[in-house]
Scaffold this motif. Sequence first.
Motif, PDB file in Angstrom:
ATOM      1  N   ASP A  46       0.810  -1.222   0.000  1.00 32.46           N
ATOM      2  CA  ASP A  46       0.000   0.000   0.000  1.00 32.46           C
ATOM      3  C   ASP A  46       0.844   1.274   0.000  1.00 32.46           C
ATOM      4  O   ASP A  46       0.334   2.361  -0.259  1.00 32.46           O
ATOM      5  N   LYS A  47       2.150   1.124   0.264  1.00 36.06           N
ATOM      6  CA  LYS A  47       3.022   2.295   0.336  1.00 36.06           C
ATOM      7  C   LYS A  47       4.006   2.368  -0.826  1.00 36.06           C
ATOM      8  O   LYS A  47       4.815   3.302  -0.895  1.00 36.06           O
ATOM      9  N   LEU A  48       3.952   1.424  -1.742  1.00 38.06           N
ATOM     10  CA  LEU A  48       4.931   1.386  -2.825  1.00 38.06           C
ATOM     11  C   LEU A  48       4.919   2.654  -3.699  1.00 38.06           C
ATOM     12  O   LEU A  48       5.993   3.151  -4.064  1.00 38.06           O
ATOM     13  N   PRO A  49       3.746   3.196  -4.084  1.00 37.13           N
ATOM     14  CA  PRO A  49       3.771   4.426  -4.891  1.00 37.13           C
ATOM     15  C   PRO A  49       4.477   5.589  -4.186  1.00 37.13           C
ATOM     16  O   PRO A  49       5.257   6.320  -4.803  1.00 37.13           O
ATOM     17  N   LYS A  50       4.188   5.757  -2.899  1.00 35.70           N
ATOM     18  CA  LYS A  50       4.834   6.834  -2.149  1.00 35.70           C
ATOM     19  C   LYS A  50       6.324   6.555  -1.971  1.00 35.70           C
ATOM     20  O   LYS A  50       7.154   7.479  -1.988  1.00 35.70           O
ATOM     21  N   LEU A  51       6.688   5.284  -1.791  1.00 31.88           N
ATOM     22  CA  LEU A  51       8.096   4.925  -1.683  1.00 31.88           C
ATOM     23  C   LEU A  51       8.835   5.187  -2.989  1.00 31.88           C
ATOM     24  O   LEU A  51      10.011   5.572  -2.984  1.00 31.88           O
ATOM     25  N   ALA A  52       8.144   4.994  -4.106  1.00 34.81           N
ATOM     26  CA  ALA A  52       8.754   5.267  -5.412  1.00 34.81           C
ATOM     27  C   ALA A  52       9.082   6.750  -5.543  1.00 34.81           C
ATOM     28  O   ALA A  52      10.171   7.121  -6.018  1.00 34.81           O
ATOM     29  N   LEU A  53       8.150   7.601  -5.118  1.00 33.86           N
ATOM     30  CA  LEU A  53       8.401   9.045  -5.150  1.00 33.86           C
ATOM     31  C   LEU A  53       9.542   9.408  -4.202  1.00 33.86           C
ATOM     32  O   LEU A  53      10.424  10.210  -4.535  1.00 33.86           O
ATOM     33  N   LEU A  54       9.529   8.792  -3.024  1.00 28.06           N
ATOM     34  CA  LEU A  54      10.581   9.046  -2.046  1.00 28.06           C
ATOM     35  C   LEU A  54      11.942   8.620  -2.579  1.00 28.06           C
ATOM     36  O   LEU A  54      12.957   9.297  -2.347  1.00 28.06           O
ATOM     37  N   SER A  55      11.970   7.518  -3.313  1.00 28.05           N
ATOM     38  CA  SER A  55      13.245   7.036  -3.861  1.00 28.05           C
ATOM     39  C   SER A  55      13.840   8.044  -4.836  1.00 28.05           C
ATOM     40  O   SER A  55      15.063   8.192  -4.924  1.00 28.05           O
ATOM     41  N   PHE A  56      12.984   8.742  -5.552  1.00 29.64           N
ATOM     42  CA  PHE A  56      13.458   9.757  -6.497  1.00 29.64           C
ATOM     43  C   PHE A  56      13.957  10.996  -5.757  1.00 29.64           C
ATOM     44  O   PHE A  56      15.031  11.528  -6.055  1.00 29.64           O
ATOM     45  N   VAL A  57      13.164  11.436  -4.767  1.00 31.24           N
ATOM     46  CA  VAL A  57      13.510  12.661  -4.037  1.00 31.24           C
ATOM     47  C   VAL A  57      14.706  12.430  -3.115  1.00 31.24           C
ATOM     48  O   VAL A  57      15.682  13.198  -3.115  1.00 31.24           O
ATOM     49  N   PHE A  58      14.624  11.372  -2.324  1.00 32.35           N
ATOM     50  CA  PHE A  58      15.636  11.134  -1.294  1.00 32.35           C
ATOM     51  C   PHE A  58      16.851  10.386  -1.847  1.00 32.35           C
ATOM     52  O   PHE A  58      17.998  10.751  -1.573  1.00 32.35           O
ATOM     53  N   GLY A  59      16.582   9.344  -2.648  1.00 34.69           N
ATOM     54  CA  GLY A  59      17.680   8.545  -3.171  1.00 34.69           C
ATOM     55  C   GLY A  59      18.506   9.285  -4.202  1.00 34.69           C
ATOM     56  O   GLY A  59      19.731   9.419  -4.074  1.00 34.69           O
ATOM     57  N   THR A  60      17.824   9.802  -5.240  1.00 35.57           N
ATOM     58  CA  THR A  60      18.528  10.490  -6.320  1.00 35.57           C
ATOM     59  C   THR A  60      18.721  11.977  -6.018  1.00 35.57           C
ATOM     60  O   THR A  60      19.833  12.506  -6.140  1.00 35.57           O
ATOM     61  N   GLY A  61      17.650  12.661  -5.609  1.00 30.74           N
ATOM     62  CA  GLY A  61      17.719  14.102  -5.401  1.00 30.74           C
ATOM     63  C   GLY A  61      18.589  14.509  -4.236  1.00 30.74           C
ATOM     64  O   GLY A  61      19.285  15.531  -4.293  1.00 30.74           O
ATOM     65  N   HIS A  62      18.572  13.713  -3.162  1.00 30.48           N
ATOM     66  CA  HIS A  62      19.409  14.051  -2.005  1.00 30.48           C
ATOM     67  C   HIS A  62      20.769  13.368  -2.086  1.00 30.48           C
ATOM     68  O   HIS A  62      21.801  14.025  -2.254  1.00 30.48           O
ATOM     69  N   PHE A  63      20.774  12.038  -1.981  1.00 32.58           N
ATOM     70  CA  PHE A  63      22.049  11.328  -1.909  1.00 32.58           C
ATOM     71  C   PHE A  63      22.855  11.420  -3.199  1.00 32.58           C
ATOM     72  O   PHE A  63      24.070  11.649  -3.174  1.00 32.58           O
ATOM     73  N   GLY A  64      22.207  11.233  -4.334  1.00 35.12           N
ATOM     74  CA  GLY A  64      22.925  11.300  -5.600  1.00 35.12           C
ATOM     75  C   GLY A  64      23.568  12.655  -5.814  1.00 35.12           C
ATOM     76  O   GLY A  64      24.749  12.761  -6.170  1.00 35.12           O
ATOM     77  N   VAL A  65      22.802  13.713  -5.584  1.00 39.69           N
ATOM     78  CA  VAL A  65      23.320  15.078  -5.760  1.00 39.69           C
ATOM     79  C   VAL A  65      24.378  15.393  -4.705  1.00 39.69           C
ATOM     80  O   VAL A  65      25.412  16.011  -5.002  1.00 39.69           O
ATOM     81  N   LEU A  66      24.152  14.957  -3.471  1.00 36.36           N
ATOM     82  CA  LEU A  66      25.126  15.206  -2.403  1.00 36.36           C
ATOM     83  C   LEU A  66      26.460  14.541  -2.705  1.00 36.36           C
ATOM     84  O   LEU A  66      27.530  15.146  -2.528  1.00 36.36           O
ATOM     85  N   PHE A  67      26.424  13.292  -3.171  1.00 40.22           N
ATOM     86  CA  PHE A  67      27.666  12.595  -3.500  1.00 40.22           C
ATOM     87  C   PHE A  67      28.382  13.267  -4.670  1.00 40.22           C
ATOM     88  O   PHE A  67      29.612  13.315  -4.699  1.00 40.22           O
ATOM     89  N   CYS A  68      27.609  13.796  -5.622  1.00 41.58           N
ATOM     90  CA  CYS A  68      28.218  14.545  -6.727  1.00 41.58           C
ATOM     91  C   CYS A  68      28.945  15.777  -6.202  1.00 41.58           C
ATOM     92  O   CYS A  68      30.072  16.082  -6.621  1.00 41.58           O
ATOM     93  N   ALA A  69      28.309  16.484  -5.278  1.00 39.61           N
ATOM     94  CA  ALA A  69      28.935  17.672  -4.692  1.00 39.61           C
ATOM     95  C   ALA A  69      30.201  17.301  -3.928  1.00 39.61           C
ATOM     96  O   ALA A  69      31.217  18.002  -3.998  1.00 39.61           O
ATOM     97  N   LEU A  70      30.158  16.180  -3.204  1.00 41.43           N
ATOM     98  CA  LEU A  70      31.323  15.746  -2.432  1.00 41.43           C
ATOM     99  C   LEU A  70      32.500  15.381  -3.329  1.00 41.43           C
ATOM    100  O   LEU A  70      33.653  15.456  -2.899  1.00 41.43           O
ATOM    101  N   SER A  71      32.207  14.973  -4.558  1.00 37.33           N
ATOM    102  CA  SER A  71      33.305  14.647  -5.475  1.00 37.33           C
ATOM    103  C   SER A  71      34.025  15.902  -5.957  1.00 37.33           C
ATOM    104  O   SER A  71      35.121  15.818  -6.509  1.00 37.33           O
TER     105      SER A  71
END
Length: 290
Positions: A56-81
């Motif tokens: 029941d939470k998979l759609p919201k988790l999918a959105l979270l994966s984009f915001v938190f996984g890619t938008g936060h961690f992915g961008v943060l790791f790029c900045a750290l490089s």
Amino acid sequence: MPLKAALLSLSVAIIWGINMLTVKGAVGEIPPMMLTAIRFLAVAALLVPFTQVPRDKLPKLALLSFVFGTGHFGVLFCALSMLDAGPVAIIILLGVPFSSMLATYFFNDRLGWKRLLGMTLAFVGVTLMFWDPSMTDVKLPLLLVVFAALMWAVANVLIKKLGDINTFELNGWMGLMAAPQLLVLSFILEPGAIHAVINASWVAWANLSFTVIMSSIVAYGSWYYLLKTYDVNQVVPWSLLAPVISVTGSILVFGESISTFKIVGGLTVLAGVAVIMFRKPPQNQEQGMD
């Protein structure tokens, strides 16, 4: 707070402080998007087999994966490089005032003058760090950190809207959904990523292992236990130790330079975030975040 809980809170802060350094070390060998993808794949592999499918939470988790996984961690790791770990550890704290701003809009949370003061101090501190002469050529990476902090705040809103969910389910299934996004971005933006992974040293893999096991699983699991067991006012302020540890470690380990702008700006950010946290600490933040 009992001594054992205080020591556990301190341990979490130390882990998150060291984590910023291990990520910095790892992105020196493995491109950031690929590194983030491997991190989430590893977290998913360790957690998903032991959790139920939150259908029941998979759609919201999918959105979270984009915001938190890619938008936060992915961008943060790029900045750290591209940036020193010390300034990143401080600027990423903007996620706290961003969270306060979003909470006002989405949850009718009244700011009050003390938190407004804290937010002002935090943004003034970051502005001072932007003025540092050594930061002249890295304005874009600095803005990436600010964006990552905003995505962290948006993720807090999404996590709160998820409702009751097991921490390991949240991290495991979000990681499983975030990893493919990051792999695609890596294949597009990082043509030498596979070669870098194959040739990465044991040090890079040790750094990545610390991030996966100690930060993503041990620290987050302990943090949520503390938040559920003790008053938030007793727990959240411990997280302010993490950037102090990161900055100190970045100077000792990587020989990063320190300047008046960085010192004054960093202390101003810490003061502002402290005012916000001590006034009314957010319930659903993922601190250290990284």
